[in-house]
Motif scaffolding. Structure first.
Motif, PDB file in Angstrom:
ATOM      1  N   ASP B 468       0.843  -1.191   0.000  1.00 54.49           N
ATOM      2  CA  ASP B 468       0.000   0.000   0.000  1.00 54.49           C
ATOM      3  C   ASP B 468       0.875   1.237   0.000  1.00 54.49           C
ATOM      4  N   ARG B 469       0.557   2.139  -0.888  1.00 53.79           N
ATOM      5  CA  ARG B 469       1.313   3.373  -0.920  1.00 53.79           C
ATOM      6  C   ARG B 469       0.472   4.484  -0.323  1.00 53.79           C
ATOM      7  N   ASP B 470       1.165   5.474   0.233  1.00 52.08           N
ATOM      8  CA  ASP B 470       0.455   6.694   0.598  1.00 52.08           C
ATOM      9  C   ASP B 470       0.065   7.382  -0.694  1.00 52.08           C
ATOM     10  N   SER B 471      -0.871   8.288  -0.599  1.00 49.92           N
ATOM     11  CA  SER B 471      -1.273   8.970  -1.829  1.00 49.92           C
ATOM     12  C   SER B 471      -0.080   9.760  -2.364  1.00 49.92           C
ATOM     13  N   LEU B 472       0.039   9.784  -3.668  1.00 52.02           N
ATOM     14  CA  LEU B 472       1.227  10.360  -4.289  1.00 52.02           C
ATOM     15  C   LEU B 472       1.027  11.845  -4.563  1.00 52.02           C
ATOM     16  N   ALA B 473       2.082  12.598  -4.382  1.00 49.31           N
ATOM     17  CA  ALA B 473       2.021  14.030  -4.693  1.00 49.31           C
ATOM     18  C   ALA B 473       1.931  14.212  -6.201  1.00 49.31           C
ATOM     19  N   GLN B 474       1.472  15.364  -6.597  1.00 53.29           N
ATOM     20  CA  GLN B 474       1.385  15.636  -8.027  1.00 53.29           C
ATOM     21  C   GLN B 474       2.180  16.883  -8.361  1.00 53.29           C
ATOM     22  N   PRO B 475       3.506  16.740  -8.472  1.00 56.45           N
ATOM     23  CA  PRO B 475       4.340  17.904  -8.754  1.00 56.45           C
ATOM     24  C   PRO B 475       3.983  18.522 -10.109  1.00 56.45           C
ATOM     25  N   THR B 476       3.616  19.772 -10.089  1.00 54.80           N
ATOM     26  CA  THR B 476       3.069  20.409 -11.296  1.00 54.80           C
ATOM     27  C   THR B 476       4.058  20.397 -12.454  1.00 54.80           C
ATOM     28  N   ALA B 477       5.301  20.812 -12.161  1.00 53.88           N
ATOM     29  CA  ALA B 477       6.242  21.004 -13.270  1.00 53.88           C
ATOM     30  C   ALA B 477       6.595  19.672 -13.918  1.00 53.88           C
ATOM     31  N   LEU B 478       6.853  18.647 -13.082  1.00 55.65           N
ATOM     32  CA  LEU B 478       7.168  17.340 -13.650  1.00 55.65           C
ATOM     33  C   LEU B 478       6.007  16.837 -14.498  1.00 55.65           C
ATOM     34  N   TYR B 479       4.800  17.007 -13.950  1.00 54.67           N
ATOM     35  CA  TYR B 479       3.624  16.597 -14.714  1.00 54.67           C
ATOM     36  C   TYR B 479       3.552  17.351 -16.030  1.00 54.67           C
ATOM     37  N   ALA B 480       3.771  18.673 -15.941  1.00 55.74           N
ATOM     38  CA  ALA B 480       3.655  19.483 -17.156  1.00 55.74           C
ATOM     39  C   ALA B 480       4.628  18.989 -18.213  1.00 55.74           C
ATOM     40  N   ALA B 481       5.871  18.713 -17.790  1.00 55.54           N
ATOM     41  CA  ALA B 481       6.873  18.274 -18.757  1.00 55.54           C
ATOM     42  C   ALA B 481       6.477  16.935 -19.365  1.00 55.54           C
ATOM     43  N   ILE B 482       6.009  16.006 -18.513  1.00 47.21           N
ATOM     44  CA  ILE B 482       5.665  14.673 -19.018  1.00 47.21           C
ATOM     45  C   ILE B 482       4.480  14.751 -19.963  1.00 47.21           C
TER      46      ILE B 482
END
Lengths: 507, 512
Positions: B468-482
């Protein structure tokens, strides 16, 4: 631009649904899918095409735009509809809408992704049936695989990983075989072809065929390509002995995915066979008619026997597809107006009937959590309407008159019996025997599940089916009866598109 | 149609802007040492690389480097030391795109890192080196650009100072890099010894003149060419100088791995394309040294793609898998040089360049996703990635696109560039049947690669998470790049026509 609009609505809808929260995804996807469904019905009403799309026919809603050059060949965005593809597009949009409705009950996790994928499949299926450029068509063809792989792999039953990978590997390998063969053919056609537009390739094939490639003569190349493409599409259809992925995929897939798989995805195979093998290679069809007809008959009989041996209701319906698609192949190889036309009609009819059957099985499974024929009995007491529809669907499968299955099978048998292929009456008679087996396994299954005393022991109430499930099945049943009572609703447009193919034939 | 006449040196603007950005970042660092103002630093780097991209695209569209009426023609600078033609601009675009993506993604990745300003300025310096490499027209400027790329890269790989893997990878990369540089520069001196010239066009002129003095030096020249190939093989992570890549990529911060495997590789290839087409015209060189140098690339391409793909198939660590698969892709691109032995070789090279552009998006995206996973701390093996899609559907959807595209599954761009490569190769094979073997190797390797790429998709989407993982953060910049990389991988599709034309023209410009 109507076809583009259909595809765009589904694609953008897929993205919107993917982003939407799980809570509203199902309703949202339903609302979005109504747009292509309504648009496609409007296309049906406004249809003004004539003839065959590949053979100088008058296309409806045609549009073409240059895309890119690969070597000496140009690729374009080229879509259009004729009497063969339009009914299949309508079938796709309607079944997708109903599949979405039928997912409301069973799908309870990751909904937004699920509905997004369904809409994504819808966009690509419309593309497959309307694309008239080989590359465009191939892009849509392959793009269907990935969402279906995920649908089975994520939301499927206990053996879903195995089934998903088997499905992906089988159909992808088949696609590659077909792709390689087709590219070889285009190279072999030499200077007479300058683009990947299917009408141009079909014309070049009928005008003289390939010149040869890699030291193979023109005729040999055409035969090799014909066989390779036939095998490639045969997996998708599927025809015995390439059918083994189908029961696994069907049984493990969630109900809505099964509905789409049986209802539309299998038709991709027969549609492609009709468009490529049976339109472009009349000589090879004539040469290989007997083995193909034999394979078709074996698929009918063997598929029905396999269904007879099953105890899982969903497996029964799954195997029954093998024999129904065998009828389609028989109709195609008959190469007569009623044969090929009946095969096309059967594609639509089987899409509706198998969709209905999978939905009915799904509804019963949702209520009882079992699909084993041996566990159930007397379901008619608990869910009369759903069971009534199941019985009606089964009768449609058996070919009860005034239902679309009867019309389709009648056309096929009529066309096959009068066909010019050797031993045509014998093949037809053998295939007709399949109906008896179909009636046998369906009646066996119904008798054991539907009638008799209710004896399922559960710690929950097995009650009537939800209204929305019943409603979507009623829509399908209505369409099945409508097409059964008045096949001319679409049969005229189909034969109009079929005739040029038959006239190009040898017999 | 020139509205405004710019001085000639501005033709190098895409590279100069990157250099200027690096200097600005140094300036910021000197004013405010140890600044952790990530927005300012990453923002500067992003603006710099995007400006470089914009200028390069503008030049391409305006016809700089293209020949013909109304165009500016090929621009020679500094007495022919640099040349700005379509080939140069095409690769400057790839490099600027990757740099921008990497800079955006680094914003989140480097959140708690100490050497912020240094990191970004090193990235920009390395990008400057790559960009200049694209325009270098002399073995000296090439060597300088090569070192300008390499030195910051060594530091960047080792920048996670507290991480043993990172430091070790940096050291390994540095040692192999130093050896390769030595080999390369030795090759340069041998070529100089044989031809008496360093500028590429002059070397070609000497070879073509059929001067008796060169003919006597055939052994020297052949050895020199072989050593140049060695230096290029290092930069492009091709066999036999590939073994640094998995270590360096695994140890390096993920954005740097993306940077090295996409941009640095592209730079290595532009170098190869330019040196071998401009300086060593096939016929003249063959007449002198007696061996057809494309043969070396045929062998290199087959061995590289096979080694890369087979090694990738056996990996348990996702980053290493990607590293080996990137070696496999180097093998595909090497086909561009191998195909030059036949008529229509410029088409094969154009297809290879097309593949590099698509690769710039899909491979960068894939490594950035690994960066995202490292940011989340989910571990490195396939099992660790199991079931991530339940928590991060968007990033995993993008990753699925990258994987299918890298594997060459339609409808994604990767299929089209591979298909283009394949058909052009088949066409060229009419002249040289050896190329059929290459085409077969390409198909077999692509088919094999589907196995390990789909394995990752299966892990992300179909497998259940092992813990079980804790809920994952959603880093904006990394997401934007991907997401930007994923969108481009798909959106390139409709624009394939013009881009393929640009690549083919750029290739034809140097092959002639």
């Amino acid at each position: 631009m109507m076809i583009e609009a259909l595809i765009a609505v589904a694609l953008i809808g897929a993205l919107v649904t993917f982003i939407a929260p799980n809570r509203i995804a199902g309703k949202l996807a339903f609302a979005i899918s109504l747009v292509p469904a309504a648009l496609s019905l409007w296309l049906l009403a406004a249809f003004d095409g004539s003839g065959n799309a590949l053979l100088d026919g008058e296309l409806a809603f045609e549009s073409q735009a240059a895309w890119l050059e690969v070597g000496d060949y140009s690729i374009s965005w080229f879509v259009g509809l004729d009497g063969i593809s339009l009914p299949l597009v309508v079938l796709t949009t309607i079944l997708c809408t109903l599949a979405i409705v039928s997912s409301w009950t069973p799908i309870d996790e990751r909904e937004s992704q699920f509905y997004g994928l369904i809409l994504f499949i819808e966009a690509n299926l419309i593309g497959v049936f309307s694309a008239l450029d080989f590359f465009l068509w191939f892009v849509f063809w392959e793009a269907v695989l990935i969402p279906m792989y995920l649908l089975i792999g994520i939301w499927g039953g206990p053996r879903r990983k195995y089934a998903a990978i088997k499905f992906f590997v089988y159909t992808n390998v088949a696609s590659l075989v077909m792709f390689g063969a087709f590219i070889a053919l285009v190279f072999g056609l030499g200077d007479s072809v300058t683009s990947f537009a299917l009408p141009e390739i079909a014309t070049a094939m009928l005008d003289g065929g390939p010149e040869g490639l890699f030291g193979l003569g023109g005729t040999t190349l055409a035969s090799v390509v014909f066989v390779a493409m036939f095998l490639g599409f045969a997996v998708k259809v599927p025809i015995v002995p390439f059918h083994t992925w189908l029961p696994d995929a069907h049984v493990e897939a969630p109900t809505p995915a099964s509905v789409l798989l049986a209802g539309v995805l299998l038709k991709m195979g027969t549609y492609a066979l009709l468009r490529f093998n049976f339109t472009m290679f009349p000589d090879q069809v004539a040469a290989y008619a007997v083995p193909i007809a034999a394979i078709a008959v074996i698929s009918v009989i063997y598929g029905a026997m396999l269904a007879l041996a099953q105890t899982d209701l969903k497996r029964i319906v799954a195997y029954s597809s093998v024999s129904s698609m065998g009828y389609v192949i028989l109709g195609l190889v008959a190469y007569t107006q009623f044969g090929v036309g009946g095969a096309t009609f059967q594609m639509v009819s089987h899409g509706l009937i198998s969709g209905l059957m999978f939905m009915a099985v799904g509804v019963i499974y949702n209520a009882t959590h079992t699909r084993m024929v041996t566990d159930m009995s007397g379901m008619a007491d608990r869910m009369p309407i759903a069971v009534g529809i199941l019985i009606a669907g089964a009768f449609g499968y058996m070919g009860l008159p005034l239902m679309s299955g009867f019309a389709a099978e009648y056309f096929i048998f009529f066309g096959a019996f009068g066909s010019g292929i050797p031993y045509a009456p014998l093949f037809t008679a053998l295939a007709m025997f399949g109906i008896v087996i179909v009636a046998g396994y369906l009646l066996f299954a119904l008798q054991r599940t539907v009638f008799g005393p209710y004896r399922l022991e559960t710690d929950y109430e097995v009650g009537r089916a939800p209204v929305h499930d019943v409603a979507s099945m009623v829509v399908l049943l209505g369409l099945i009866i409508a097409l059964g009572v008045a096949p001319d609703l679409i049969f005229d447009m189909i034969t109009d598109a079929i005739d040029p193919i038959i006239q190009g034939g040898e017999f | 149609m020139a509205v405004l006449q710019l001085p000639e040196w501005t033709a190098l603007a895409p590279a100069l802007i990157l250099a200027g950005t690096a200097l600005i970042l140094f300036l910021i660092d000197s004013i405010d040492p140890h600044s952790t103002n990530r927005t300012l630093l990453a923002g500067t780097a992003v603006v710099g690389s995007l400006s470089s991209l914009a200028v390069a695209v503008w030049y391409t569209a305006a016809g700089v480097g293209a020949t013909g009426i109304d165009n500016y023609g090929v621009i020679d600078l500094l007495g022919g030391q640099f040349v700005v033609d379509q080939l140069a601009l095409y690769f400057m675009i790839i490099i600027a795109v990757v740099t921008a993506l990497v800079a955006v993604a680094s914003y989140d990745y480097l959140r708690d890192h100490t050497y912020q300003a240094e990191y970004y300025s090193l990235v920009m310096l390395a990008a400057t080196g790559m960009s200049t490499m694209a325009a270098s027209n002399s073995l000296v400027t090439i060597f300088i650009a090569l070192e300008l790329t390499s030195l910051p890269s060594y530091a960047l790989v080792a920048i996670l100072k507290d991480n043993r893997g990172s430091v070790e990878a940096g050291l390994k990369y540095f040692l192999i890099g130093a050896v390769s540089s030595a080999i390369f520069v030795y090759g340069v001196s041998l070529v100089y010894g044989a031809t008496g010239s360093l500028q590429l066009t002059n070397i070609a002129a000497v070879l073509e003149s059929g001067d008796g003095a060169v003919a006597e030096m055939d052994g020297l020249l052949g050895l020199g060419i072989l050593m140049l190939i060695g230096g290029i093989a290092f930069k492009t992570a091709s066999v036999p100088f590939h073994f640094w890549a998995p270590e360096a990529y695994e140890g390096a911060p993920a954005p740097i791995a993306a940077f090295l495997s996409s941009a640095s590789k592209a730079a290595g290839f532009v170098l190869a394309f330019r040196v071998f087409t401009t300086a060593f015209p096939l016929e003249a060189t063959t007449a002198v040294i007696g061996v057809d140098w494309t043969l070396a690339f045929v062998i290199l391409a087959i061995v590289t793609m096979t080694v890369g793909n087979f090694a990738a198939a056996t990996q348990e660590n996702v980053k290493r898998m990607l590293a080996y698969s990137s070696i496999g892709h180097a093998g595909y691109v090497l086909i561009g040089l191998a195909g030059l032995s036949a008529d229509g070789g410029e088409l094969v090279m154009g297809a290879a360049m097309m593949h590099l552009l698509v690769y710039g998006f899909m491979n960068t995206g894939a490594f950035l996703f690994v960066g995202l996973a490292e940011y989340w701390g989910v571990g490195r093996t396939f099992e660790d990635y199991n079931g991530l899609s339940t928590q991060a559907p968007f990033a995993c959807g993008a990753m699925a696109i990258f994987m299918f595209s890298l594997a060459g599954v339609p409808p994604f761009s990767g299929f089209w560039s591979k298909y283009l490569l394949y058909t052009e190769l088949i066409n060229a094979a009419a002249d040289n049947t050896l190329l059929l073997v290459l085409a077969a190797a390409l198909v077999i390797n692509s088919a094999l690669s589907l196995y390990y790429y789909s394995r990752l998709v299966k892990a992300l989407w179909i497998e259940e998470p092992i813990l079980d993982r804790d809920s994952l953060a959603q880093p904006t910049a990394l997401y934007a790049a991907i997401v930007a990389a994923a969108v481009m991988t798909v959106v390139l599709l409709p624009a394939f026509g013009p881009i393929a034309d640009a690549a083919t023209e750029a290739a034809a410009a140097v092959v002639t």
